[in-house]
Design a protein around this motif. Structure first.
Motif, PDB file in Angstrom:
ATOM      1  N   LEU A   1       2.026   6.183  -4.239  1.00 18.22           N
ATOM      2  CA  LEU A   1       3.116   5.490  -4.931  1.00 18.22           C
ATOM      3  C   LEU A   1       2.955   5.588  -6.445  1.00 18.22           C
ATOM      4  O   LEU A   1       3.945   5.704  -7.187  1.00 18.22           O
ATOM      5  CB  LEU A   1       3.152   4.018  -4.504  1.00 18.22           C
ATOM      6  CG  LEU A   1       3.686   3.733  -3.103  1.00 18.22           C
ATOM      7  CD1 LEU A   1       3.472   2.268  -2.736  1.00 18.22           C
ATOM      8  CD2 LEU A   1       5.163   4.081  -3.007  1.00 18.22           C
TER       9      LEU A   1
ATOM     10  N   LEU B   1       8.902   4.374   0.792  1.00 21.63           N
ATOM     11  CA  LEU B   1       8.653   3.150   0.031  1.00 21.63           C
ATOM     12  C   LEU B   1       8.941   3.349  -1.452  1.00 21.63           C
ATOM     13  O   LEU B   1       9.460   2.450  -2.123  1.00 21.63           O
ATOM     14  CB  LEU B   1       7.202   2.703   0.235  1.00 21.63           C
ATOM     15  CG  LEU B   1       6.799   2.278   1.651  1.00 21.63           C
ATOM     16  CD1 LEU B   1       5.318   1.915   1.690  1.00 21.63           C
ATOM     17  CD2 LEU B   1       7.656   1.120   2.131  1.00 21.63           C
ATOM     18  N   SER B   2       8.603   4.528  -1.960  1.00 22.71           N
ATOM     19  CA  SER B   2       8.843   4.812  -3.373  1.00 22.71           C
ATOM     20  C   SER B   2      10.332   4.805  -3.685  1.00 22.71           C
ATOM     21  O   SER B   2      10.762   4.251  -4.704  1.00 22.71           O
ATOM     22  CB  SER B   2       8.233   6.164  -3.744  1.00 22.71           C
ATOM     23  OG  SER B   2       8.534   6.515  -5.076  1.00 22.71           O
TER      24      SER B   2
ATOM     25  N   ALA C   1      11.547   1.145  -3.662  1.00 19.73           N
ATOM     26  CA  ALA C   1      11.044   0.380  -4.809  1.00 19.73           C
ATOM     27  C   ALA C   1      11.671   0.844  -6.107  1.00 19.73           C
ATOM     28  O   ALA C   1      11.903   0.041  -7.031  1.00 19.73           O
ATOM     29  CB  ALA C   1       9.519   0.500  -4.884  1.00 19.73           C
TER      30      ALA C   1
ATOM     31  N   GLY D   1       8.698  -0.026 -10.058  1.00 25.49           N
ATOM     32  CA  GLY D   1       8.637  -0.523  -8.690  1.00 25.49           C
ATOM     33  C   GLY D   1       7.571   0.125  -7.827  1.00 25.49           C
ATOM     34  O   GLY D   1       6.758  -0.577  -7.194  1.00 25.49           O
ATOM     35  N   PRO D   2       7.504   1.480  -7.755  1.00 25.17           N
ATOM     36  CA  PRO D   2       6.491   2.115  -6.903  1.00 25.17           C
ATOM     37  C   PRO D   2       5.055   1.751  -7.264  1.00 25.17           C
ATOM     38  O   PRO D   2       4.283   1.356  -6.368  1.00 25.17           O
ATOM     39  CB  PRO D   2       6.768   3.612  -7.098  1.00 25.17           C
ATOM     40  CG  PRO D   2       8.219   3.675  -7.422  1.00 25.17           C
ATOM     41  CD  PRO D   2       8.491   2.463  -8.265  1.00 25.17           C
TER      42      PRO D   2
ATOM     43  N   SER E   1       4.032  -0.880  -8.827  1.00 24.68           N
ATOM     44  CA  SER E   1       3.872  -2.319  -8.580  1.00 24.68           C
ATOM     45  C   SER E   1       3.644  -2.587  -7.095  1.00 24.68           C
ATOM     46  O   SER E   1       2.793  -3.407  -6.714  1.00 24.68           O
ATOM     47  CB  SER E   1       5.107  -3.078  -9.060  1.00 24.68           C
ATOM     48  OG  SER E   1       5.296  -2.906 -10.448  1.00 24.68           O
ATOM     49  N   LEU E   2       4.380  -1.874  -6.237  1.00 25.15           N
ATOM     50  CA  LEU E   2       4.160  -1.989  -4.801  1.00 25.15           C
ATOM     51  C   LEU E   2       2.771  -1.471  -4.431  1.00 25.15           C
ATOM     52  O   LEU E   2       2.095  -2.033  -3.563  1.00 25.15           O
ATOM     53  CB  LEU E   2       5.241  -1.208  -4.046  1.00 25.15           C
ATOM     54  CG  LEU E   2       5.164  -1.215  -2.517  1.00 25.15           C
ATOM     55  CD1 LEU E   2       5.220  -2.639  -1.977  1.00 25.15           C
ATOM     56  CD2 LEU E   2       6.294  -0.370  -1.922  1.00 25.15           C
TER      57      LEU E   2
ATOM     58  N   GLY F   1       0.181  -4.132  -4.870  1.00 29.26           N
ATOM     59  CA  GLY F   1       0.128  -5.072  -3.752  1.00 29.26           C
ATOM     60  C   GLY F   1      -0.642  -4.518  -2.565  1.00 29.26           C
ATOM     61  O   GLY F   1      -1.464  -5.216  -1.949  1.00 29.26           O
TER      62      GLY F   1
END
Length: 422
Positions: A249, A377-378, A381, A388-389, A391-392, A395
């Motif tokens: 990501l 997911l990228s 996000a 966003g990517p 930051s995910l 997590g």
């Protein structure tokens, strides 16, 4: 080095070639996804098969069939031929995993992180130089076809080296296993693997049965995969999946995010990625002193490197200037290289009776799952923010660190995690 050098010459040019054959973006994406899916399902089987028939024969078969795939790629004049050429490569391009399994068989647990680090460093050098040579060849007439033929020739050269090199795999492995198994209550996965390979009750095949018992080989492969599925490796494999997706990501929209956040041109982003790759080579060479500093405690080193990776991705996602990006990229190259080597070493150490080829194959399958999940997911996000990517990814990396902390007692009480001193 030669393996990734040849592959990295061709891979960056493949999208351009398939589009020149008239394929749409969707068709190109489907073919790329099919390659990843084939890698996902074949890596475990090929790794386990190498435990049964031996590293030499499995490595030769994978190299030669991969060479066939790149040879077909060099003759692909239609989209169908292009897709067909990806089949043997997608199924049998596991030469690096088998090579790592061979190194694991031949070296002691104490030296394994150092040897794996140097192996990864040599591979990274090939991956850095390959695109440069491939880009130069692509500018020539029929450049893609020439590049593919050169890649196939490199694989044939590797096959010749594997065939000509002196092989004393079993003797060397047995010697190392005996050295590692000295002492009371010591844990030696390589010794267990050696017994596992040689014991008829565990389904091992003698060398004379190599080409006489294909069905027995299939049954043995399935038994070993079942053994892995029922083993106590779920947390290690989950950590590997989470960290792989987090790193993917981070890189997924690197150039686009740099342009949107700081107005940086893609050329600068390319230089920054190359800079990080070069630092990754240096990190691989420094694994020896680092592991000695940690007294060969693989778990603690993995925990610290994963925590550092999580922190650096967070710094990247929240960076206010390009200098913070450069700073995070610098140290991220070290933490990710160390983390990749440590997770492999921890899998082989905790794996116990399972053979190294099977373990590395399963680990590669887990990474392939990450490569399939990460783009989805990228994309989701990135709909919210350019940050966003990553930051995910923060997590997911944080969840991996928490899982390791939850199982801290298990790792610390395991005699195999802290490798024996001489």
């Amino acid at each position: 080095f030669q393996d990734l050098f040849g592959v990295s010459m061709v891979v960056p040019l493949m999208n351009l070639h398939i589009k020149s054959l008239g394929a749409s973006h969707t068709v190109a994406g489907i073919i790329g996804s099919l390659y990843g899916i084939m890698q996902l399902f074949s890596s475990t089987f090929v790794g386990c098969w190498s435990d049964i028939v031996g590293r030499r024969y499995s490595l030769l078969a994978c190299i030669l069939l991969s060479a066939l795939g790149y040879l077909l790629l060099g003759t692909s004049t239609t989209v169908l031929l292009f897709a067909i050429s990806r089949v043997p490569v997608g199924i049998f391009k596991h030469t690096l995993s088998i090579s790592k399994a061979l190194l694991s068989d031949l070296v002691s647990e104490r030296d394994r992180p150092l040897v794996m680090g140097r192996f990864n460093a040599a591979s990274s050098v090939g991956f850095i130089l390959g695109p440069v040579v491939g880009g130069y060849l692509a500018e020539l007439e029929d450049g893609f076809y020439q590049t593919s033929f050169i890649c196939a020739s490199i694989f044939l050269l590797n096959a010749g080296l594997v065939w000509l090199l002196p092989w004393s795999e079993e003797n060397t492995g047995s010697r190392v296993h005996q050295q590692d198994s000295k002492g009371t209550d010591s844990f030696s996965p390589k010794a267990n693997c050696d017994l596992h390979l040689k014991s008829a009750t565990n389904g091992a095949l003698p060398s004379e049965s190599l080409f006489q018992s294909p069905w027995l080989q299939v049954v043995t492969v399935l038994k070993r995969i079942k053994g892995i599925a029922c083993s106590d490796l779920w947390d290690i494999l989950l950590v590997r999946l989470l960290m792989s997706v987090a790193i993917l990501l981070y890189y997924s929209n690197f150039s686009l995010a740099m342009e949107e956040r700081f107005g940086v041109k893609p050329l600068f982003s390319g230089y920054l990625i190359s800079y990080s790759s070069a630092l990754g080579v240096l990190a691989g060479c420094l694994l020896g002193p680092i592991t000695r500093l940690y007294q060969h405690n693989t778990y603690r080193l993995l925990l610290h490197s994963s925590t550092l990776t999580c922190t650096l991705i967070l710094l990247h996602a929240s960076a206010l200037s390009i200098w913070m990006i450069i700073f995070s990229s610098t140290f991220l190259a070290f933490s990710t290289t160390i983390g990749r080597t440590c997770i492999i070493d921890l899998e082989l150490t905790i794996g116990g009776n399972e053979a190294s080829g099977t373990l590395l194959g399963v680990g590669q399958s887990v990474t392939s799952v990450g490569r399939i999940i990460a783009p989805l997911l990228s994309g989701i996000a990135q709909e919210f923010s350019p940050c966003g990517p990553p930051s995910l990814g923060v997590g997911l990396a944080l969840v991996a660190v928490l899982i390791m902390n939850m199982n801290k007692q298990k790792y610390c009480s395991h005699r195999s995690v802290k490798l024996k001193k001489k």
